[in-house]
Enzyme design. Sequence first.
Site, short mmCIF file in Angstrom:
data_model
loop_
_atom_site.label_atom_id
_atom_site.label_comp_id
_atom_site.label_asym_id
_atom_site.label_seq_id
_atom_site.Cartn_x
_atom_site.Cartn_y
_atom_site.Cartn_z
N GLU A 249 0.83 -1.21 0.00
CA GLU A 249 0.00 0.00 0.00
C GLU A 249 0.86 1.26 0.00
O GLU A 249 0.56 2.23 -0.69
CB GLU A 249 -0.94 0.03 1.21
CG GLU A 249 -2.01 -1.05 1.21
CD GLU A 249 -3.10 -0.85 0.15
OE1 GLU A 249 -3.11 0.17 -0.52
OE2 GLU A 249 -3.94 -1.77 0.01
N ARG A 253 0.72 3.80 -3.23
CA ARG A 253 0.10 5.12 -3.01
C ARG A 253 1.15 6.20 -2.78
O ARG A 253 1.12 7.25 -3.40
CB ARG A 253 -0.85 5.07 -1.82
CG ARG A 253 -1.96 4.06 -2.04
CD ARG A 253 -3.07 4.22 -1.05
NE ARG A 253 -3.81 2.97 -0.90
CZ ARG A 253 -5.07 2.88 -0.50
NH1 ARG A 253 -5.73 3.95 -0.19
NH2 ARG A 253 -5.65 1.71 -0.39
N ASP A 382 -4.55 -9.74 -8.54
CA ASP A 382 -4.78 -8.77 -9.63
C ASP A 382 -3.57 -8.02 -10.20
O ASP A 382 -3.16 -8.22 -11.34
CB ASP A 382 -5.87 -7.77 -9.22
CG ASP A 382 -5.70 -7.17 -7.81
OD1 ASP A 382 -4.66 -7.42 -7.19
OD2 ASP A 382 -6.61 -6.45 -7.36
N GLU A 516 -12.08 0.28 -10.44
CA GLU A 516 -11.72 -0.68 -11.50
C GLU A 516 -12.65 -0.67 -12.72
O GLU A 516 -12.20 -0.85 -13.86
CB GLU A 516 -11.65 -2.11 -10.91
CG GLU A 516 -10.49 -2.33 -9.94
CD GLU A 516 -10.70 -1.71 -8.56
OE1 GLU A 516 -11.86 -1.36 -8.24
OE2 GLU A 516 -9.71 -1.58 -7.81
C1 DMJ Z 1 -6.29 0.47 -5.19
O1 DMJ Z 1 -5.56 0.80 -4.06
C2 DMJ Z 1 -5.45 -0.19 -6.23
O2 DMJ Z 1 -6.09 -0.12 -7.45
C3 DMJ Z 1 -5.13 -1.62 -5.92
O3 DMJ Z 1 -4.41 -2.26 -6.94
C4 DMJ Z 1 -6.40 -2.38 -5.68
N1 DMJ Z 1 -7.33 -1.74 -4.85
C5 DMJ Z 1 -7.47 -0.32 -4.77
C6 DMJ Z 1 -8.71 0.25 -5.37
O4 DMJ Z 1 -9.79 -0.55 -5.39
#
Ligand code: DMJ
Length: 614
Positions: A249, A253, A382, A516
């Site tokens: 995270e 971010r 993902d 998404e």
């Molecule tokens: C985001 O922090 C990023 O896209 C991450 O890869 C997956 N989840 C969240 C948003 O849904």
Amino acid sequence: MPVATLLPFTATPNRKSASPTSFRLTEKFILLLVFSAFITLCFGAIFFLPDSSKLLSGVFFHSSAVETNTRTGPDSSDSGSAGNDDRVLAKIRKDHEKALLEAKDTLQKRPDEIKQDIIIEKEKVVKESMGQGGKDVNNLPFVEYRRPPGATGHEPLDPETRDRRAKIKEMMKHAWDSYRRYAWGSNELRPVSKQGHSSNLFGSIKGATIVDALDTLYIMEMFEEFDAATDWVEKNLDFNVNAEVSVFEVNIRFVGGLLSAYYLSGKEVFRRKAVELGEKLLPAFKTPTGIPWALLNLKSGIGRNWPWASGGSSILAEYGTLHLEFMHLSKLSGNPEFAQKVMNIRKVLNRLDKPQGLYPNYLNPNSGQWGQHHVSVGGLGDSFYEYLLKAWLMSDKTDEEGKKMYYDALQAIETNLMRKSSGGLTYIAEWKGGLLEHKMGHLTCFAGGMIALGADGAPGDKTGHQMEQAAEIARTCHESYARTALKLGPEAFRFDGGVEAIATRQNEKYFILRPEVIETYMYMWRFTHDPKYREWGWEAVQSCRLDGVRDVYAPTPNHDDVQQSFYLAETLKYLYLLFSDDDHLPFDHWVFNTEAHPLPVIKKDKTDRPNEVE
Ligand code: DMJ
């Protein structure tokens, strides 16, 4: 002559007729005081008004400056002072003409071009002041900053698109202003209770919304807000905390947000902070295999994994989503360690057997063996797939290993996980030890965009086929929104027990402003220009609100009171780009990290290589 005029002033009762020369001692004193105050004021103005030093030298030191000039200059000689004066006057005239020309030139430039010139000038000065080895005070190498194309866009010609784009900018302004007003410096905003919200994903690092929003503010040309955010980063963003953070995270971010802000604006503070944070994350890789821990204490450098993760495993979507940022960190810091760490992850993965060619979500960093065989293109898996493709694209298509890993993985996903419902909806299921769970997460919906982005490079004539797959996934995800009361998508939806694209479990019915589905619409729009993607995006805008809801099937929203930082980083950015022209952050120059932070393609052609470490 009246008698009174002959009398001394002190003896005169009528002051009007007193002689000015005949003041009393106290009055003389007052006059003296006023006079000296006046002199002090004049000097004060010269010394303390802005640019007074120039005035001072112009007024008082002109001739001595001239002397100095003529004494030290190449023409200094003992020739007569008249000759000196002519030369000096000629020089002054020349300087003035030059300044006028420069000013004229500057006036013809756009504000962002002027800003850029100032940055370049500043960097020149920094470079000149740097010692041997070309490192600055932060021990970073000199990087010649060149902004890649399309950092900002222009108004769309079509009035409806223009209005919609403006509406999204308004939403961004509202989200930002509310955060600024009620939660400035906290990680996120609670919009209903109007206070800050802190997630333990970031330990005690603060300001997630500020860092996540920087690039969105920039691309929307909200420069006043961008400057306030920059100022906060300069003064308050602190990574010297004794706290455990999620490596993934914090990377996507904070490191991602800082890198993008640097590449868009050229401001050194972002490069410095990104590298500083990157260095703090490096101890996470201290495991027997080099597969990093999920959690890391930034002070002690001690890492561990989530206690729930299959016998102490690291998670595919976490350790597999560092590549883009770490490649740029090496580039901007001159330290190859970042790139080595992420390249080693691939080595470990390539040594392992993959069940049916699939990548399980859990991998033990001590033994280097897979944990539980759970495979998903949604949560836990993902962005690993996303980063394989984007690593290849970001390398200007030179990273053949990333390319092969991506297309091989996609083939295994198509064979083992992709299915079509009886109602004709294509979905990507999850795989547990060989059995399919017919569930698709909201997170999985990003795959439509990913498959579209990779379709052009698909091996063996599969471009058309992959574009169709991408379009079908976009349609399925749109259905998951359309089949709810609030027209917002649930966290996960199922294709079993007689339902299609509907959440059946209460704990899967929530919506937390995730991006998404919009992300996929944005990619599909860019590649097809089919107007339905803009329409679908607009539907979502009309249903969207500032926070999430607990049940998208309940007609009256039950608010979750969190404005996620990714709402500003991703959801609003992808919406804005959906209604922008294609030359705004064009795909041949920019790649988005998984938090929608744009990173420049590292061009193989050296002449066009921006941001190269010298
Ligand atoms: C985001 O922090 C990023 O896209 C991450 O890869 C997956 N989840 C969240 C948003 O849904």
